[in-house]
Design a protein around this motif. Structure first.
Motif, PDB file in Angstrom:
ATOM      1  N   ASN A   1       9.781 -14.189  -1.566  1.00 56.72           N
ATOM      2  CA  ASN A   1       8.621 -13.300  -1.631  1.00 56.72           C
ATOM      3  C   ASN A   1       8.842 -12.066  -0.762  1.00 56.72           C
ATOM      4  N   THR A   2       8.665 -10.897  -1.361  1.00 50.67           N
ATOM      5  CA  THR A   2       8.892  -9.658  -0.634  1.00 50.67           C
ATOM      6  C   THR A   2       7.634  -9.217   0.097  1.00 50.67           C
ATOM      7  N   SER A   3       7.691  -9.295   1.421  1.00 53.93           N
ATOM      8  CA  SER A   3       6.649  -8.737   2.274  1.00 53.93           C
ATOM      9  C   SER A   3       7.134  -7.342   2.659  1.00 53.93           C
ATOM     10  N   SER A   4       7.177  -7.033   3.936  1.00 54.69           N
ATOM     11  CA  SER A   4       7.588  -5.699   4.371  1.00 54.69           C
ATOM     12  C   SER A   4       7.700  -5.686   5.890  1.00 54.69           C
ATOM     13  N   LEU A   5       8.353  -4.670   6.412  1.00 53.12           N
ATOM     14  CA  LEU A   5       8.265  -4.391   7.848  1.00 53.12           C
ATOM     15  C   LEU A   5       6.799  -4.273   8.238  1.00 53.12           C
TER      16      LEU A   5
ATOM     17  N   SER B   1      -3.555   0.560   6.249  1.00 55.55           N
ATOM     18  CA  SER B   1      -4.345  -0.664   6.437  1.00 55.55           C
ATOM     19  C   SER B   1      -4.326  -1.561   5.202  1.00 55.55           C
ATOM     20  N   ALA B   2      -4.453  -0.974   4.023  1.00 56.81           N
ATOM     21  CA  ALA B   2      -4.454  -1.765   2.792  1.00 56.81           C
ATOM     22  C   ALA B   2      -3.076  -2.376   2.536  1.00 56.81           C
ATOM     23  N   TYR B   3      -2.042  -1.560   2.702  1.00 58.93           N
ATOM     24  CA  TYR B   3      -0.678  -2.051   2.513  1.00 58.93           C
ATOM     25  C   TYR B   3      -0.361  -3.115   3.556  1.00 58.93           C
ATOM     26  N   ASN B   4      -0.738  -2.856   4.818  1.00 56.36           N
ATOM     27  CA  ASN B   4      -0.553  -3.851   5.868  1.00 56.36           C
ATOM     28  C   ASN B   4      -1.217  -5.169   5.506  1.00 56.36           C
ATOM     29  N   ALA B   5      -2.465  -5.089   5.056  1.00 55.94           N
ATOM     30  CA  ALA B   5      -3.209  -6.297   4.714  1.00 55.94           C
ATOM     31  C   ALA B   5      -2.500  -7.093   3.629  1.00 55.94           C
ATOM     32  N   SER B   6      -1.998  -6.394   2.600  1.00 54.65           N
ATOM     33  CA  SER B   6      -1.332  -7.093   1.502  1.00 54.65           C
ATOM     34  C   SER B   6      -0.032  -7.744   1.959  1.00 54.65           C
ATOM     35  N   LYS B   7       0.711  -7.064   2.815  1.00 47.40           N
ATOM     36  CA  LYS B   7       2.013  -7.581   3.225  1.00 47.40           C
ATOM     37  C   LYS B   7       1.910  -8.628   4.335  1.00 47.40           C
ATOM     38  N   PHE B   8       0.915  -8.488   5.218  1.00 47.31           N
ATOM     39  CA  PHE B   8       0.662  -9.557   6.186  1.00 47.31           C
ATOM     40  C   PHE B   8       0.258 -10.825   5.440  1.00 47.31           C
ATOM     41  N   ALA B   9      -0.519 -10.664   4.377  1.00 47.29           N
ATOM     42  CA  ALA B   9      -0.964 -11.806   3.580  1.00 47.29           C
ATOM     43  C   ALA B   9       0.218 -12.508   2.925  1.00 47.29           C
ATOM     44  N   VAL B  10       1.159 -11.737   2.402  1.00 42.76           N
ATOM     45  CA  VAL B  10       2.352 -12.325   1.787  1.00 42.76           C
ATOM     46  C   VAL B  10       3.144 -13.119   2.816  1.00 42.76           C
TER      47      VAL B  10
END
Length: 275
Positions: free
Chosen positions: A139-143, A153-162
């Motif tokens: 699963n690809t999250s992110s830095l 904030s939205a991108y952070n929320a999605s990637k922290f969730a992953v």
């Protein structure tokens, strides 16, 4: 999983970037691939690159935010290939906005793709991976699934969730002992189309940033999609829990570990300079 020959890998976001590179590199190792992307033109180009590869290649246009479509694709992949060993939940999008400026439509859009797309892909393919007895979920999250950044904030929320979803999944799979594992991937700046295709809301001007600032950040990207894909494949071979891709990801991860709260001030100062 040490050998990819005659394995079957499903890849979302295969029409460009890391998804395309994963398809090419896995096929070169004898792995059959099932490819999907919402961009039919890019997907067709990836399929063409695999002509003569000697492996079975299937493809389908897919919007990962649509649960029923993802489950139908998983069923089709299993039917077409006879089994599935790997699912790379790689599709993703980016969004720049501030919390008190961005709309709910954009929030729902990014969460539906970046988070729910990963959830749908995981849940749709997991039964087939268990049946294979030798499966892996990547699963690809992110830095930005490790650190927070202004305007993200939205991108952070999605990637922290992953990240949280995948780390919990990994532990559950170990307890179940079903022959399936999982890896959370955290790329830094990768030379793909995600920055160019990002939605940038004018609300970022509230914090001194330009709606066109994504182009400035893109100039800082150093890691190629091919290199990132190769690292992801090695992570599967080593059964890594977490993969950091790029020196920027490794440096920022270290900064967050050393300064779990104070790093925010450093990031804010850097953001002003790049604004």
């Amino acid at each position: 999983m040490k050998d990819f020959k005659n394995k079957v890998a499903a890849i979302t976001g295969a029409g460009s970037g890391m998804g395309r590179s994963l398809a090419v590199l896995l096929a070169a190792r004898g792995c059959h691939v099932a490819l999907s992307d919402i961009n039919e033109t890019g997907l067709a180009e990836t399929v063409k690159l695999l002509d003569g590869s000697g492996v079975k290649v299937t493809s389908q246009r897919l919007d990962v935010s649509e649960k029923a479509a993802v489950f139908a694709w998983a069923d089709k992949v299993a039917a077409d290939h006879g089994k599935v060993n790997l699912i790379f939940n790689n599709a993703g999008v980016a969004l720049g906005s501030v919390v008190d400026g961005g709309g709910y439509d954009d929030l729902e859009w990014i969460m539906n793709i970046n988070f729910w797309g990963v959830v749908h892909g995981t849940k749709a393919f997991l039964p087939y991976l268990k049946d294979s007895g030798d499966g892996h979920i990547i699963n690809t999250s992110s830095l930005f699934g490790l650190m927070a950044v202004p305007s993200q904030s939205a991108y952070n929320a999605s990637k922290f969730a992953v990240r949280g979803f995948t780390e919990a999944l990994r532990q559950e799979l170990e307890l179940q002992q079903v022959g399936v594992s999982a890896t959370s991937v955290h790329p830094g700046g990768i030379k793909t189309n995600i920055a160019k295709a990002a939605r940038m809301d004018d609300s970022v001007t509230k914090i001194g940033m330009s709606p066109n600032s994504s182009a400035k950040f893109e100039k800082l990207f150093r890691t190629t999609a091919d290199d990132a894909a190769a690292q992801m494949i090695r992570a599967v071979e080593k059964n890594q829990r977490r993969l950091l891709i790029g020196n920027d990801a490794k440096a920022m991860d270290l900064m967050v570990r050393l300064f779990p709260s104070a790093y925010q001030k450093l990031v804010s100062m850097s953001s002003k300079k790049l604004g």
